[in-house]
Scaffold this motif. Structure first.
Motif, short mmCIF file in Angstrom:
data_model
loop_
_atom_site.label_atom_id
_atom_site.label_comp_id
_atom_site.label_asym_id
_atom_site.label_seq_id
_atom_site.Cartn_x
_atom_site.Cartn_y
_atom_site.Cartn_z
N LEU A 18 0.82 -1.22 0.00
CA LEU A 18 0.00 0.00 0.00
C LEU A 18 0.85 1.27 0.00
N SER A 19 2.04 1.19 0.58
CA SER A 19 2.89 2.39 0.64
C SER A 19 3.39 2.81 -0.74
N GLU A 20 3.28 1.94 -1.73
CA GLU A 20 3.63 2.33 -3.10
C GLU A 20 2.67 3.40 -3.61
N GLN A 21 1.45 3.41 -3.11
CA GLN A 21 0.42 4.33 -3.59
C GLN A 21 0.18 5.52 -2.67
N GLU A 22 0.39 5.34 -1.35
CA GLU A 22 0.11 6.42 -0.42
C GLU A 22 1.01 6.30 0.81
N ASP A 23 1.17 7.39 1.51
CA ASP A 23 1.97 7.39 2.73
C ASP A 23 1.20 6.67 3.84
N ILE A 24 1.95 5.91 4.64
CA ILE A 24 1.38 5.19 5.77
C ILE A 24 1.99 5.80 7.04
N PHE A 25 1.15 6.32 7.92
CA PHE A 25 1.60 6.88 9.19
C PHE A 25 1.36 5.84 10.28
N ILE A 26 2.40 5.53 11.04
CA ILE A 26 2.31 4.54 12.10
C ILE A 26 2.18 5.27 13.44
N THR A 27 1.19 4.85 14.22
CA THR A 27 0.96 5.50 15.52
C THR A 27 1.20 4.52 16.66
N LYS A 28 1.57 5.08 17.79
CA LYS A 28 1.71 4.32 19.02
C LYS A 28 1.19 5.20 20.14
N ASN A 29 0.26 4.68 20.91
CA ASN A 29 -0.39 5.44 21.97
C ASN A 29 -0.99 6.75 21.45
N GLY A 30 -1.53 6.69 20.22
CA GLY A 30 -2.20 7.85 19.66
C GLY A 30 -1.29 8.90 19.03
N ARG A 31 0.02 8.67 19.04
CA ARG A 31 0.97 9.64 18.46
C ARG A 31 1.65 9.03 17.24
N VAL A 32 1.85 9.82 16.21
CA VAL A 32 2.56 9.36 15.02
C VAL A 32 4.02 9.18 15.38
N ILE A 33 4.55 7.99 15.11
CA ILE A 33 5.95 7.70 15.42
C ILE A 33 6.79 7.43 14.18
N ALA A 34 6.15 7.16 13.04
CA ALA A 34 6.90 6.85 11.82
C ALA A 34 6.01 7.02 10.60
N LYS A 35 6.67 7.04 9.45
CA LYS A 35 5.94 7.13 8.18
C LYS A 35 6.63 6.22 7.18
N ILE A 36 5.84 5.45 6.44
CA ILE A 36 6.35 4.63 5.35
C ILE A 36 5.87 5.27 4.06
N SER A 37 6.80 5.53 3.15
CA SER A 37 6.41 6.13 1.88
C SER A 37 7.29 5.59 0.76
N ASN A 38 6.85 5.76 -0.45
CA ASN A 38 7.59 5.35 -1.62
C ASN A 38 8.53 6.48 -2.01
N PRO A 39 9.84 6.27 -1.91
CA PRO A 39 10.79 7.35 -2.21
C PRO A 39 10.81 7.74 -3.68
N TYR A 40 10.25 6.91 -4.55
CA TYR A 40 10.28 7.19 -5.98
C TYR A 40 8.98 7.75 -6.52
N ARG A 41 7.94 7.81 -5.69
CA ARG A 41 6.63 8.24 -6.17
C ARG A 41 6.67 9.62 -6.80
N ASP A 42 7.34 10.58 -6.19
CA ASP A 42 7.41 11.92 -6.75
C ASP A 42 8.12 11.92 -8.09
N ARG A 43 9.17 11.14 -8.22
CA ARG A 43 9.90 11.05 -9.49
C ARG A 43 9.01 10.46 -10.58
N VAL A 44 8.29 9.41 -10.24
CA VAL A 44 7.42 8.77 -11.23
C VAL A 44 6.35 9.75 -11.69
N GLU A 45 5.75 10.48 -10.77
CA GLU A 45 4.72 11.45 -11.14
C GLU A 45 5.31 12.56 -12.01
#
Length: 71
Positions: A18-45
């Motif tokens: 799914l991260s190939e298409q959109e950013d994924i924000f990971i939360t722990k105890n209600g707070r965002v702790i990380a983000k998974i994203s496709n580093p090439y998505r902007d280049r492809v677009e």
């Protein structure tokens, strides 16, 4: 998309796909702790927007040499 760290642990491969298409924000105890994203998505677009603008017979090496000579 926002998911919990537990959800990520249980379904990592699903969220990697799914991260190939959109950013994924990971939360722990209600707070965002990380983000998974496709580093090439902007280049492809960016490249997709150029299709139809760049002539099919364009010679990148020739253009680069002309730019160097004009400096």
């Amino acid at each position: 998309m926002s998911i919990t760290s537990t959800e990520l642990k249980m379904n990592l491969s699903k969220y990697l796909v799914l991260s190939e298409q959109e950013d994924i924000f990971i939360t722990k105890n209600g707070r965002v702790i990380a983000k998974i994203s496709n580093p090439y998505r902007d280049r492809v677009e960016d490249i997709k927007t150029l299709f139809g603008i760049i002539p099919s017979d364009a010679d990148c090496e020739k253009e680069l040499e002309e730019r160097r000579n004009n400096i």
